[in-house]
Design an enzyme around this catalytic site. Structure first.
Site, mmCIF file in Angstrom:
data_model
loop_
_atom_site.group_PDB
_atom_site.id
_atom_site.type_symbol
_atom_site.label_atom_id
_atom_site.label_comp_id
_atom_site.label_asym_id
_atom_site.label_seq_id
_atom_site.Cartn_x
_atom_site.Cartn_y
_atom_site.Cartn_z
ATOM 1 N N HIS A 1 0.812 -1.216 0.000
ATOM 2 C CA HIS A 1 0.000 0.000 0.000
ATOM 3 C C HIS A 1 0.848 1.270 0.000
ATOM 4 O O HIS A 1 1.983 1.286 0.474
ATOM 5 C CB HIS A 1 -0.892 0.040 1.238
ATOM 6 C CG HIS A 1 -2.153 -0.750 1.100
ATOM 7 N ND1 HIS A 1 -3.010 -0.623 0.031
ATOM 8 C CD2 HIS A 1 -2.718 -1.682 1.929
ATOM 9 C CE1 HIS A 1 -4.043 -1.427 0.182
ATOM 10 N NE2 HIS A 1 -3.890 -2.091 1.321
ATOM 11 N N CYS B 1 0.014 2.043 -5.451
ATOM 12 C CA CYS B 1 -0.923 3.017 -5.997
ATOM 13 C C CYS B 1 -0.267 4.388 -6.132
ATOM 14 O O CYS B 1 0.634 4.741 -5.381
ATOM 15 C CB CYS B 1 -2.148 3.133 -5.102
ATOM 16 S SG CYS B 1 -3.120 1.617 -4.990
#
Length: 270
Positions: free
Chosen positions: A152, A214
């Site tokens: 993440h 991301c």
């Protein structure tokens, strides 16, 4: 002039509100640094856990099993679903009971990353470290392979891959897998749409590692792919990124501004 009791109570209340505001501003930083430390502790424990695997021949069996699994893979542009044949075999490979579900350990000294790596990229997995993408090669190396690891960016209580965009060409990525250590040097990066899995490529004769997270920070509309190629051994790292994320710095600046402003106003009252 001495303060009246009412002024004293008001001043104390002001202190309470100021301290409460500082605590609220500081909490995300403290929580993130604490969780980062716990993730690093879990990653470091992987080596000790591997040392408890008995007999020693079991390590070699697990390694060969992972190589055989990679040899059986058919690489496609899209990652297979977990309902695909071979998923149960995947979960059983590089999954020694002694390691508590950890497949490997990934460390990137240049940006202060040290994370355990687990099977799959399920949401619950990525809260506890990095995830290996089912369908890509297991991290045991080999010509023509590409291991895909994701983590993440922008979590509210852990840094994970926040600093991945800071990686430069030549920066070293280290993978500890069982009793083996593999080294990869960053060769490039690209930003693609979330469904552009054809960007994960396989090249004859090249041992690859692809890191995915991301991007942009906090928006997460696209995916950053950092590609690295296998190198013979460790190389000297001459830099290390600042461990605090930009939002942590902004938070600390906000705390400092609040304190300075409050002190200034208090002095003006006097």
């Amino acid at each position: 002039m001495a303060c009246t009791s009412g002024e004293t109570v008001t001043k104390r209340r002001s202190w309470v509100w100021i301290l409460l505001g500082i605590v609220l501003l500081a909490y995300p930083i403290v929580a993130t640094l604490w969780n980062d430390a716990q993730l690093e502790k879990s990653a470091r424990a992987y080596r000790e856990e591997v040392e408890t695997i008995e007999p020693p021949a079991e390590l070699e069996r697990l390694w060969r099993q992972a190589q055989d699994y990679n040899a059986s893979l058919e690489h496609h542009a899209l990652p297979p679903e977990e309902t695909s044949p071979g998923f149960a075999e995947y979960l059983d490979t590089l999954n020694a009971p002694e390691t508590g579900g950890k497949m490997a350990r990934i460390s990137i000294e240049a940006i202060g990353v040290d994370l355990p790596v687990y099977h799959t990229t399920r949401p619950q997995v990525l809260y506890h470290g990095a995830g290996h993408m089912f369908g890509s090669d297991l991290p045991v190396g080999g010509e023509g392979t590409n291991t895909v690891i994701t983590a993440h960016t922008g979590m509210v209580n852990a840094s994970m891959f926040d600093h991945l965009p800071l990686l430069k060409e030549g920066d070293l990525v280290t993978l500890e897998v069982l009793n083996h250590t593999l080294y990869y040097a960053v060769t490039g990066r690209t930003v693609v749409a979330p469904d552009r899995w054809e960007a994960v490529t396989y090249e004859r004769g090249i041992d690859k590692l692809t890191l995915i997270t991301c991007t942009p920070y906090g928006i997460n509309s696209d995916r950053l792919l950092v590609e690295a190629h296998r190198v013979p051994g460790p190389q000297e790292q001459t830099r290390r990124a600042w461990r605090l994320s930009w939002w942590m710095v902004a938070d600390l600046v906000a705390i400092a501004v609040v304190l300075v402003l409050w002190i200034f106003l208090e002095r003006r009252k006097r």
